[in-house]
Design a protein around this motif. Structure first.
Motif, short mmCIF file in Angstrom:
data_model
loop_
_atom_site.label_atom_id
_atom_site.label_comp_id
_atom_site.label_asym_id
_atom_site.label_seq_id
_atom_site.Cartn_x
_atom_site.Cartn_y
_atom_site.Cartn_z
N GLN A 164 32.99 39.17 57.51
CA GLN A 164 34.38 39.24 57.10
C GLN A 164 34.63 40.62 56.50
OE1 GLN A 164 36.61 36.72 57.61
NE2 GLN A 164 34.97 35.57 58.62
N ALA A 165 35.75 41.22 56.84
CA ALA A 165 36.10 42.54 56.30
C ALA A 165 36.07 42.49 54.78
CB ALA A 165 37.47 42.96 56.80
N GLY A 166 35.45 43.51 54.18
CA GLY A 166 35.39 43.59 52.73
C GLY A 166 34.19 42.90 52.12
N GLY A 167 33.29 42.34 52.95
CA GLY A 167 32.13 41.63 52.44
C GLY A 167 30.87 42.48 52.48
N ILE A 168 29.94 42.17 51.59
CA ILE A 168 28.61 42.80 51.55
C ILE A 168 27.60 41.71 51.86
CG2 ILE A 168 26.95 44.10 50.17
CD1 ILE A 168 29.30 44.92 48.35
N TYR A 169 26.73 41.93 52.84
CA TYR A 169 25.81 40.91 53.31
C TYR A 169 24.37 41.40 53.16
CZ TYR A 169 30.04 38.91 55.32
OH TYR A 169 31.30 38.37 55.48
N ALA A 170 23.66 40.85 52.19
CA ALA A 170 22.24 41.17 51.98
C ALA A 170 21.43 40.07 52.63
CB ALA A 170 21.93 41.26 50.50
N LEU A 171 20.91 40.34 53.82
CA LEU A 171 20.31 39.29 54.66
C LEU A 171 18.90 39.68 55.06
CD1 LEU A 171 23.37 38.72 57.06
CD2 LEU A 171 22.93 37.63 54.85
N SER A 172 18.00 38.70 55.08
CA SER A 172 16.65 38.95 55.57
C SER A 172 16.61 38.66 57.09
CB SER A 172 15.65 38.05 54.82
OG SER A 172 15.96 36.68 55.00
N SER A 173 15.71 39.35 57.85
CA SER A 173 14.62 40.16 57.33
C SER A 173 14.98 41.64 57.29
CB SER A 173 13.39 40.00 58.23
OG SER A 173 13.59 40.65 59.48
N GLY A 174 14.16 42.39 56.54
CA GLY A 174 14.42 43.82 56.38
C GLY A 174 14.29 44.62 57.65
N MET A 175 13.43 44.17 58.58
CA MET A 175 13.26 44.88 59.84
C MET A 175 14.09 44.27 60.95
SD MET A 175 9.33 46.10 60.02
CE MET A 175 8.27 46.12 58.59
N MET A 176 14.94 43.29 60.62
CA MET A 176 15.84 42.66 61.57
C MET A 176 15.08 42.04 62.75
SD MET A 176 18.91 45.47 61.50
CE MET A 176 20.05 44.42 62.42
N THR A 177 13.95 41.45 62.44
CA THR A 177 13.14 40.80 63.47
C THR A 177 13.94 39.74 64.20
OG1 THR A 177 11.24 41.14 62.00
CG2 THR A 177 10.94 39.62 63.85
N GLU A 178 13.65 39.57 65.48
CA GLU A 178 14.37 38.57 66.27
C GLU A 178 14.32 37.19 65.61
OE1 GLU A 178 13.34 38.34 70.37
OE2 GLU A 178 13.62 40.48 70.74
N LYS A 179 15.43 36.48 65.72
CA LYS A 179 15.61 35.11 65.21
C LYS A 179 15.77 35.05 63.69
CE LYS A 179 13.11 32.95 69.04
NZ LYS A 179 12.50 34.15 69.63
N THR A 180 15.78 36.19 63.00
CA THR A 180 16.04 36.15 61.57
C THR A 180 17.54 36.28 61.31
OG1 THR A 180 15.76 38.55 61.29
CG2 THR A 180 13.80 37.15 61.04
N THR A 181 17.96 35.99 60.08
CA THR A 181 19.38 35.97 59.75
C THR A 181 20.03 37.33 59.97
OG1 THR A 181 18.93 34.26 58.09
CG2 THR A 181 21.05 35.38 57.95
N SER A 182 19.38 38.40 59.54
CA SER A 182 19.99 39.73 59.69
C SER A 182 20.14 40.11 61.16
CB SER A 182 19.17 40.78 58.94
OG SER A 182 17.86 40.90 59.47
N ASN A 183 19.18 39.73 61.99
CA ASN A 183 19.26 40.04 63.42
C ASN A 183 20.41 39.29 64.07
OD1 ASN A 183 18.54 39.36 66.38
ND2 ASN A 183 17.14 41.04 65.92
#
Length: 452
Positions: free
Chosen positions: A317-336
């Motif tokens: 959403q515009a204006g949001g900050i999203y701190a999501l794991s994993s740090g390397m954006m591995t496949e199937k993780t939340t950040s990826n």
């Protein structure tokens, strides 16, 4: 003493080392390689097959140091296992999550060796873990060949320690992963500086030179400026973070900046494994050596939390900050998963605050130019990188200069270099050979036994 590198390569991976002190056999760490699969991700445990292991020390709860501990314990049930009380809690959560990941990959990728251990293995083996607090000497090993051990706060993440061992008038210090500067939560390492005969030292940042004008406060200012610029133009911010350590540091930084009026009161989202790990950090908030003592993130920080049963995809959403794991954006993780569709919006920004392996999706983004196609997940088409990309230095590892300074302080007769890739190891070997001309600087090859 005799030292054997049980890792399958000179790299940051399945860190594990055998230390023979007379008849007492000690294993230092029991990691899992994050980029390899099946048994190839484990240390070379067959080297221990004909030995009785007396003691296992785990320096901290990251996967590359504790990820195969249940496997090692099953093969050597006679071993006493020591770690800090905080590491006990974090390692238990990490290993149960690892079972879930391995089970999923066994089905989706047909990796027949997975899972390497089950939930009941973690439950049973964790009952045998022994807590040891820092700066308390205790004896391990066989009665006829005892070894004195002592833990020291390593400043890397919650519960991380370095280990000093003494046997038959000789001493060894194993740094594990170490940080010699205060972070936002973790305080700088509290290592002794008296002489040791052998220093076993991490070399993670050996190939990386920190810019001369670096300060942590200026890095925080640059981070906040990048976030504010993104929010001002109507974009959203994705910060891929490791669930353990980096998430808690980042959330505390952002909360502090909001409190001081340096960052607007934007919605702050946390996702993935981070919530469970943050609960453990909060549990130890008042009992550990740390900054912001007593500060509990889940109570103090205004976080947008998802309900546990909510399986719908998280959408930016515009204006949001999203701190999501994993740090390397591995496949199937939340950040990826979150990044799909996010990268192509030029109003957005993705911000990296930790290590990213060049072969990971995070590494690919950092190496790419605007407009390049990024393959986030092999199951989906690549998409263009149109958003801004920023990188900031909030590493939990000591700089190479700080490690050299520590080595010269303790004046070891031998330095054993571990936990680094070839350029990092080579830099340390060359530099320490110059700074410590009377010391022997060693890079142990996989399976190689070194007489100390």
């Amino acid at each position: 003493m005799k030292f054997t590198n049980l890792s399958r390569g000179n790299e940051i991976g399945s860190n594990s080392y055998l230390l023979e002190c007379g008849r007492t056999n000690i294993v230092l760490d029991s990691g899992m390689h994050p980029k390899r699969d099946g048994l190839d991700s484990t240390p070379d445990f067959p080297l221990l097959r004909d030995r009785m292991i007396d003691t296992i020390f785990v320096t901290h709860s990251h996967l590359d140091h504790v990820g195969t501990l249940p496997l090692l314990q099953k093969e050597h049930p006679e071993a006493d296992v020591y770690m800090s009380p905080e590491t006990i809690d974090l390692a238990d959560a990490l290993l149960h999550n690892s079972v879930n990941v391995m089970r999923s990959r066994a089905i989706e990728e047909e990796i027949l060796e997975y899972p390497l251990f089950e939930h009941y293995d973690v439950e049973e083996e964790s009952k045998l873990w022994l807590p040891a607090r820092t700066r308390n000497r205790f004896s391990v090993g066989r009665d006829e060949d005892p070894v004195t051990a002592e833990f020291f706060d390593a400043g890397h993440i919650l519960g991380s320690v370095g280990v000093r061992l003494e046997h038959d008038g000789k001493s060894l210090f194993y740094t594990g992963d170490v940080h010699f500067e205060d972070q936002t939560i973790s305080m700088a390492a509290d290592f002794p500086r008296d002489h040791v005969d052998t220093l076993v030292m991490e070399t993670t940042r050996g190939a990386s030179e920190r810019r001369p004008d670096y300060t942590r406060s200026s890095e925080i200012t640059r981070l906040i400026d990048a976030i504010e610029e993104t929010l001002e133009r109507g974009g959203a911010v994705l910060i891929p973070v490791f669930a353990m350590g980096k998430t808690q540091e980042l959330l505390t930084i952002l909360h502090g900046c909001k409190q001081r009026g340096l960052l607007r009161d934007a919605p702050l989202h946390m996702g993935g494994l981070s919530t469970k790990m943050t609960t453990i950090f909060d549990r130890h908030a008042a009992t550990t050596r740390r900054k912001n003592k007593g500060f509990r993130i889940l109570r103090e920080v205004d976080l947008q939390m998802r309900r546990r049963r909510d399986r719908s995809p998280l959408r930016p959403q515009a204006g949001g900050i999203y701190a999501l794991s994993s740090g390397m954006m591995t496949e199937k993780t939340t950040s990826n998963q979150f990044a799909r569709g996010f990268l192509k919006n030029p109003k957005n920004s993705i911000i990296f605050v930790g290590y990213a392996d060049p072969a990971s999706p995070a590494g690919a983004i950092l190496e790419a130019d605007r407009g390049d196609q990024i393959q986030l997940d092999h199951r989906y088409p690549a998409e263009p990188l149109n958003c801004d990309v920023h990188r900031f230095d909030f590493s939990g590892h000591a700089t190479r200069e700080e490690l050299v300074h520590f080595a010269t302080d303790v004046r070891p007769k031998k330095v054993v270099l571990v936990h680094g890739d070839t350029p990092a190891l080579d830099w340390f070997q060359q530099t320490l050979s110059r700074e410590l001309p009377d010391s022997e600087i060693l890079i142990p090859q996989p399976g190689q036994a070194l007489e100390l």
